[in-house]
Scaffold this motif. Structure first.
Motif, PDB file in Angstrom:
ATOM      1  N   LYS A 180       0.838  -1.190   0.000  1.00  8.48           N
ATOM      2  CA  LYS A 180       0.000   0.000   0.000  1.00  8.48           C
ATOM      3  C   LYS A 180       0.878   1.247   0.000  1.00  8.48           C
ATOM      4  O   LYS A 180       2.096   1.177   0.151  1.00  8.48           O
ATOM      5  CB  LYS A 180      -0.943  -0.018   1.203  1.00  8.48           C
ATOM      6  N   THR A 181       0.245   2.407  -0.187  1.00 10.37           N
ATOM      7  CA  THR A 181       1.015   3.626  -0.418  1.00 10.37           C
ATOM      8  C   THR A 181       0.937   4.568   0.780  1.00 10.37           C
ATOM      9  O   THR A 181      -0.143   4.986   1.180  1.00 10.37           O
ATOM     10  CB  THR A 181       0.471   4.359  -1.664  1.00 10.37           C
ATOM     11  N   LEU A 182       2.085   4.876   1.332  1.00 14.68           N
ATOM     12  CA  LEU A 182       2.170   5.854   2.409  1.00 14.68           C
ATOM     13  C   LEU A 182       2.435   7.222   1.792  1.00 14.68           C
ATOM     14  O   LEU A 182       3.339   7.381   0.979  1.00 14.68           O
ATOM     15  CB  LEU A 182       3.306   5.476   3.371  1.00 14.68           C
ATOM     16  N   VAL A 183       1.627   8.192   2.154  1.00 19.41           N
ATOM     17  CA  VAL A 183       1.749   9.518   1.561  1.00 19.41           C
ATOM     18  C   VAL A 183       1.932  10.565   2.652  1.00 19.41           C
ATOM     19  O   VAL A 183       1.214  10.568   3.652  1.00 19.41           O
ATOM     20  CB  VAL A 183       0.481   9.880   0.746  1.00 19.41           C
ATOM     21  N   THR A 184       2.901  11.431   2.487  1.00 15.77           N
ATOM     22  CA  THR A 184       3.038  12.594   3.364  1.00 15.77           C
ATOM     23  C   THR A 184       3.031  13.831   2.487  1.00 15.77           C
ATOM     24  O   THR A 184       3.382  13.780   1.304  1.00 15.77           O
ATOM     25  CB  THR A 184       4.346  12.569   4.179  1.00 15.77           C
ATOM     26  N   ARG A 185       2.650  14.947   3.086  1.00 13.54           N
ATOM     27  CA  ARG A 185       2.608  16.189   2.321  1.00 13.54           C
ATOM     28  C   ARG A 185       3.395  17.254   3.081  1.00 13.54           C
ATOM     29  O   ARG A 185       3.168  17.480   4.263  1.00 13.54           O
ATOM     30  CB  ARG A 185       1.169  16.641   2.119  1.00 13.54           C
ATOM     31  N   GLN A 186       4.330  17.843   2.385  1.00 12.85           N
ATOM     32  CA  GLN A 186       5.125  18.906   2.992  1.00 12.85           C
ATOM     33  C   GLN A 186       5.182  20.076   2.049  1.00 12.85           C
ATOM     34  O   GLN A 186       5.476  19.903   0.863  1.00 12.85           O
ATOM     35  CB  GLN A 186       6.553  18.414   3.249  1.00 12.85           C
ATOM     36  N   ASN A 187       4.913  21.250   2.553  1.00 14.99           N
ATOM     37  CA  ASN A 187       4.934  22.447   1.727  1.00 14.99           C
ATOM     38  C   ASN A 187       4.051  22.273   0.488  1.00 14.99           C
ATOM     39  O   ASN A 187       4.387  22.736  -0.586  1.00 14.99           O
ATOM     40  CB  ASN A 187       6.370  22.774   1.296  1.00 14.99           C
ATOM     41  N   GLY A 188       2.974  21.546   0.668  1.00 14.39           N
ATOM     42  CA  GLY A 188       2.040  21.379  -0.429  1.00 14.39           C
ATOM     43  C   GLY A 188       2.394  20.295  -1.418  1.00 14.39           C
ATOM     44  O   GLY A 188       1.611  19.961  -2.288  1.00 14.39           O
ATOM     45  N   ALA A 189       3.592  19.697  -1.286  1.00 13.98           N
ATOM     46  CA  ALA A 189       3.996  18.657  -2.220  1.00 13.98           C
ATOM     47  C   ALA A 189       3.832  17.282  -1.576  1.00 13.98           C
ATOM     48  O   ALA A 189       4.340  17.050  -0.480  1.00 13.98           O
ATOM     49  CB  ALA A 189       5.445  18.872  -2.630  1.00 13.98           C
ATOM     50  N   ARG A 246       4.439  13.293  -1.154  1.00 19.47           N
ATOM     51  CA  ARG A 246       5.541  12.361  -1.338  1.00 19.47           C
ATOM     52  C   ARG A 246       4.985  10.977  -1.087  1.00 19.47           C
ATOM     53  O   ARG A 246       4.418  10.706  -0.025  1.00 19.47           O
ATOM     54  CB  ARG A 246       6.642  12.685  -0.343  1.00 19.47           C
ATOM     55  N   LYS A 247       5.136  10.085  -2.046  1.00 15.40           N
ATOM     56  CA  LYS A 247       4.532   8.768  -1.926  1.00 15.40           C
ATOM     57  C   LYS A 247       5.582   7.668  -1.828  1.00 15.40           C
ATOM     58  O   LYS A 247       6.630   7.739  -2.464  1.00 15.40           O
ATOM     59  CB  LYS A 247       3.637   8.482  -3.138  1.00 15.40           C
ATOM     60  N   GLY A 248       5.269   6.669  -1.035  1.00 19.03           N
ATOM     61  CA  GLY A 248       6.159   5.522  -0.927  1.00 19.03           C
ATOM     62  C   GLY A 248       5.358   4.242  -0.769  1.00 19.03           C
ATOM     63  O   GLY A 248       4.350   4.212  -0.072  1.00 19.03           O
ATOM     64  N   LYS A 249       5.790   3.192  -1.456  1.00 20.41           N
ATOM     65  CA  LYS A 249       5.120   1.897  -1.329  1.00 20.41           C
ATOM     66  C   LYS A 249       5.665   1.181  -0.096  1.00 20.41           C
ATOM     67  O   LYS A 249       6.880   1.044   0.055  1.00 20.41           O
ATOM     68  CB  LYS A 249       5.359   1.057  -2.577  1.00 20.41           C
ATOM     69  N   ILE A 250       4.779   0.745   0.739  1.00 24.00           N
ATOM     70  CA  ILE A 250       5.196   0.046   1.954  1.00 24.00           C
ATOM     71  C   ILE A 250       5.708  -1.344   1.581  1.00 24.00           C
ATOM     72  O   ILE A 250       4.997  -2.125   0.953  1.00 24.00           O
ATOM     73  CB  ILE A 250       4.019  -0.069   2.938  1.00 24.00           C
ATOM     74  N   ARG A 282       8.571  -0.287   8.532  1.00 25.44           N
ATOM     75  CA  ARG A 282      10.037  -0.275   8.561  1.00 25.44           C
ATOM     76  C   ARG A 282      10.664   0.223   7.271  1.00 25.44           C
ATOM     77  O   ARG A 282      11.795   0.709   7.287  1.00 25.44           O
ATOM     78  CB  ARG A 282      10.569  -1.682   8.862  1.00 25.44           C
ATOM     79  N   ALA A 283       9.980   0.073   6.165  1.00 27.30           N
ATOM     80  CA  ALA A 283      10.601   0.492   4.919  1.00 27.30           C
ATOM     81  C   ALA A 283       9.557   0.766   3.844  1.00 27.30           C
ATOM     82  O   ALA A 283       8.515   0.118   3.796  1.00 27.30           O
ATOM     83  CB  ALA A 283      11.572  -0.594   4.419  1.00 27.30           C
ATOM     84  N   VAL A 284       9.841   1.734   2.996  1.00 28.21           N
ATOM     85  CA  VAL A 284       9.007   2.006   1.831  1.00 28.21           C
ATOM     86  C   VAL A 284       9.893   2.131   0.599  1.00 28.21           C
ATOM     87  O   VAL A 284      11.089   2.402   0.712  1.00 28.21           O
ATOM     88  CB  VAL A 284       8.190   3.312   1.980  1.00 28.21           C
ATOM     89  N   GLU A 285       9.278   1.913  -0.554  1.00 27.52           N
ATOM     90  CA  GLU A 285       9.981   2.109  -1.815  1.00 27.52           C
ATOM     91  C   GLU A 285       9.507   3.430  -2.411  1.00 27.52           C
ATOM     92  O   GLU A 285       8.315   3.658  -2.517  1.00 27.52           O
ATOM     93  CB  GLU A 285       9.640   0.945  -2.756  1.00 27.52           C
ATOM     94  N   PRO A 286      10.413   4.312  -2.785  1.00 27.07           N
ATOM     95  CA  PRO A 286      10.008   5.638  -3.284  1.00 27.07           C
ATOM     96  C   PRO A 286       9.143   5.542  -4.530  1.00 27.07           C
ATOM     97  O   PRO A 286       9.450   4.783  -5.440  1.00 27.07           O
ATOM     98  CB  PRO A 286      11.338   6.311  -3.607  1.00 27.07           C
ATOM     99  N   LEU A 287       8.085   6.306  -4.579  1.00 23.02           N
ATOM    100  CA  LEU A 287       7.245   6.376  -5.768  1.00 23.02           C
ATOM    101  C   LEU A 287       7.316   7.807  -6.299  1.00 23.02           C
ATOM    102  O   LEU A 287       8.355   8.242  -6.748  1.00 23.02           O
ATOM    103  CB  LEU A 287       5.805   5.967  -5.426  1.00 23.02           C
ATOM    104  N   ASP A 288       6.220   8.553  -6.175  1.00 22.86           N
ATOM    105  CA  ASP A 288       6.216   9.916  -6.689  1.00 22.86           C
ATOM    106  C   ASP A 288       6.991  10.861  -5.782  1.00 22.86           C
ATOM    107  O   ASP A 288       7.237  10.580  -4.630  1.00 22.86           O
ATOM    108  CB  ASP A 288       4.774  10.413  -6.808  1.00 22.86           C
TER     109      ASP A 288
END
Length: 197
Positions: free
Chosen positions: A28-37, A39-43, A106-112
């Motif tokens: 699944k995809t973990l998403v955080t938003r900083q300064n409006g951008a 950032r997605k990572g696959k768990i 513990r880890a994610v793979e970078p996406l967008d």
DNA sequence: GGTAGGATTACCT
DNA sequence: GGTAATCCTACCC
């Protein structure tokens, strides 16, 4: 705020089986938003911690402190814990209020998103510390709900069919005695972003 | 109010 | 492969 069809519903986190949830969070995809951008990572790597009878859990044996209080909340909250004074570890609180279950991501793979300034060139290892750095996770995220009201959330990603999932023992919980042997760590096989193989 | 310890990583030899 | 870095939390005065 987030109005996203892929947003995982609260009911996903409220289930009783934290081990099952840990398994399902893979891919699944973990998403955080900083300064409006965003950032997605696959768990790609998780660990299950169960409050009731798991000695490796901070809230084991019904222990309740200001720090672990968030783990007793209703599922769907973030629990951020600073380890060794340096590394922020990100957990997802699960189960209903009063049950201190959580899944450690513990880890994610970078996406967008642009990760270039977040991951040092050294590829020697990947772990929860780097994950938090890469995603911009800090104590500010502690207790944040993951259901769309904040700058961190998890999206569904049903298309990991064919992915090999491996179960193994958890990392760094030797102190937990026999509970250290529980196969409650799950990761995606042959993924370079998994911290340890 | 003070101290011991921890779900880790990076860097040195 | 060994160890320093580093700071919040918990628990004991």
């Amino acid at each position: 705020m987030t109005n996203n069809d892929f947003l995982l519903p609260k009911s996903f986190y409220l289930r009783d089986d934290v081990v099952q949830i840990a398994k399902e969070l893979l891919g699944k995809t973990l998403v955080t938003r900083q300064n409006g951008a965003a950032r997605k990572g696959k768990i790609v790597e998780t660990e299950a911690y169960r409050g009731y009878d798991d000695k490796a859990c901070h809230a084991s044996n019904g222990k309740r402190t200001p720090r672990t209080e968030v783990m007793y909340r209703e599922g769907g909250c973030a629990y951020v814990y600073l380890c060794y004074g340096i590394h922020h570890l990100f957990n997802v609180v699960t189960n209903v209020a009063g049950k201190a279950d959580a899944v450690l991501i513990r880890a994610v793979e970078p996406l967008d998103g642009d990760w270039s300034d977040r991951h040092p060139k050294t590829k020697t290892s990947n772990g929860p510390g780097k994950l938090s750095k890469a995603m911009g996770i800090t104590m500010e995220m502690n207790t944040a709900r993951l259901t769309g009201e904040n700058d961190i959330w998890i999206e569904d990603a049903p298309d990991i069919v064919g992915t090999s999932i491996v179960a193994s023992t958890r990392v760094g919980v030797d102190y937990a005695g026999e509970d250290a042997l529980l196969p409650w760590r799950f990761y995606i096989c042959n993924n370079d972003w998994v911290s340890k193989k």
